[in-house]
Design a protein around this motif. Sequence first.
Motif, mmCIF file in Angstrom:
data_model
loop_
_atom_site.group_PDB
_atom_site.id
_atom_site.type_symbol
_atom_site.label_atom_id
_atom_site.label_comp_id
_atom_site.label_asym_id
_atom_site.label_seq_id
_atom_site.Cartn_x
_atom_site.Cartn_y
_atom_site.Cartn_z
ATOM 1 N N PHE A 109 38.260 38.984 42.752
ATOM 2 C CA PHE A 109 37.836 39.390 41.419
ATOM 3 C C PHE A 109 36.930 38.352 40.762
ATOM 4 O O PHE A 109 35.878 38.684 40.229
ATOM 5 N N PHE A 324 47.016 42.944 42.761
ATOM 6 C CA PHE A 324 47.310 44.074 41.883
ATOM 7 C C PHE A 324 47.514 43.612 40.439
ATOM 8 O O PHE A 324 47.127 44.313 39.493
ATOM 9 N N GLU A 326 46.039 41.026 38.993
ATOM 10 C CA GLU A 326 44.728 40.725 38.421
ATOM 11 C C GLU A 326 43.970 42.001 38.095
ATOM 12 O O GLU A 326 43.232 42.065 37.117
ATOM 13 N N ARG A 327 44.144 43.016 38.908
ATOM 14 C CA ARG A 327 43.504 44.311 38.622
ATOM 15 C C ARG A 327 44.005 44.865 37.295
ATOM 16 O O ARG A 327 43.213 45.337 36.470
ATOM 17 N N THR A 328 45.310 44.802 37.066
ATOM 18 C CA THR A 328 45.873 45.300 35.815
ATOM 19 C C THR A 328 45.384 44.481 34.632
ATOM 20 O O THR A 328 45.085 45.023 33.553
ATOM 21 N N ARG A 331 41.706 45.409 33.746
ATOM 22 C CA ARG A 331 41.616 46.725 33.128
ATOM 23 C C ARG A 331 42.110 46.690 31.686
ATOM 24 O O ARG A 331 41.491 47.275 30.781
ATOM 25 N N SER A 352 37.762 47.152 37.477
ATOM 26 C CA SER A 352 39.070 46.644 37.893
ATOM 27 C C SER A 352 39.488 47.123 39.281
ATOM 28 O O SER A 352 40.561 46.728 39.757
ATOM 29 N N ARG A 353 38.685 47.919 39.934
ATOM 30 C CA ARG A 353 39.026 48.454 41.255
ATOM 31 C C ARG A 353 38.171 47.762 42.309
ATOM 32 O O ARG A 353 36.934 47.840 42.284
ATOM 33 N N LEU A 354 38.834 47.088 43.242
ATOM 34 C CA LEU A 354 38.100 46.338 44.259
ATOM 35 C C LEU A 354 37.279 47.257 45.154
ATOM 36 O O LEU A 354 36.125 46.965 45.479
ATOM 37 N N THR A 381 33.906 40.706 34.508
ATOM 38 C CA THR A 381 35.139 40.061 34.952
ATOM 39 C C THR A 381 35.399 38.783 34.168
ATOM 40 O O THR A 381 36.528 38.518 33.740
#
Length: 495
Positions: A109, A324, A326-328, A331, A352-354, A381
Amino acid sequence: MHVAASNEPDLRDRRLRSALRRNNLPLARGEDLSPPMRMLTSPWFWALLLMIALQFYCLRAAYFDVVPDRQVPGGMLIGMGTEALKPAATFAAYTVIPLSLLILWADRFRPHNFLVWLVTFGWGGTVAVFVSLRINTWAATLMSVVGDGNPAAAARPAVYIAPFVEEAAKGSVLFLIALFLRYRWVSKLSGIVLAGLSAAAFAFVENIFYYGQAYRAAARTTGAADPEEVLASYFVQRGVLTFFAHPLFTILIGIGLAISLRSKSKVVRIMAPLVGFLGAALLHMLFNGTVSMGFPPQVLLILLLAVAYPMVIALVVFIVKQLFAERTLIRSRLTDYARMGWLPESDAHWVSRLTTRVRVLWQALWEGRPISTWRMQRTLTELAYLRDAMARGLVDDAGLVREKQLLLRARRLRERAIVEPRPKTSYPWQRLRARKTETWAPPAYPGPAGLAGSYPALPVGQPSQAGYSAPQGVPLGSGATTYSPVDPRWKPPSP
């Protein structure tokens, strides 16, 4: 949806510059300069040159300490030999290349700059090796004297000295990065990647030394096994079965530093790095002690399967969970800006989606916009992590200045970048085929192509583009062709 302000903050204000430095935020200056001038006026460029010079010095010193034969008081100290350097480095590369790529994969990210990766890897393979080699040799000499020639004293430095020295040497670059680039250290994944790179480089050079010494010992010993077979055996032991050792130890330091940098508590900031270092040294000590106790290979294999490999699996699971998490985080923080109307709501979903980020970069590559798209992803980011740092209280009001800069940059990049994925990737050959299709002549009446048209006939009463219309009663198909009557008196003119 745009930002209300149209001008960036004036960075010539001394108080503003001081506030940005206090929070370790980038000044974003020099954007109007050419790339060479921007590089020459950056203090980080000269710090990088100094770091590279230091690493070359340590690498050269470590080479002359280990590789060539040296004359010492009392005789000749046999080194690993230059003839063993190439095969040893080749076998060591079989481990470090895939291991380093796997470590870098986790930095998805908010990846660090390539130069930061390079300096970290170089530090582990040069400075950390040089410092560990000198201190471990000095400590081994002292313990050998104290032990009065006792063979058991040879294992003491590996168990009681080497773990602390080597982990401190590998982890020192992490503390330097945390000190000067703490703004870029945004998650535990940052610590895992940097610590893993330093440890992988250290293990790479250490494996070269071990492989080379075993290769030369086999080559110089009469009746010994083939040097290539000995080298392959050492590779299986160190490069395959226990390749994870050094990264597993040092990653604990990286996680401890990451926890420290993302916490407001002074107690956590002090204790987290200390606990991480002591945990790394303890694991290193247990590993070296187990190997030094002379267990049979079957017992060592059982210990690997029962203790070491489960720890590696647990680390992998931890890394995946962090991805997961870091994705949350990204977002949710970008959603804050969408609610304020400063960003489109779709940005929080796609950035937020790799998998989507990779897909968008792939599409931008074929449309000629990869750089602006990549910068757009990095900008959004960084904006998300900056928002998180401000919410945690790690950055004061100076973060609003950097926030404004990032929002303005995102607005400029949005015009030439791809944020949301296209329904379908547009490849150049597909666009060329579409242009060729568009240049074909439209159907026209009457006659086939080349004879005032490109279509045999039109439906009854329907006008063509040229204004013709099919007469009533003209059939379609092969029966549409009619012939006029021929005058039987017609003949060629007489001479």
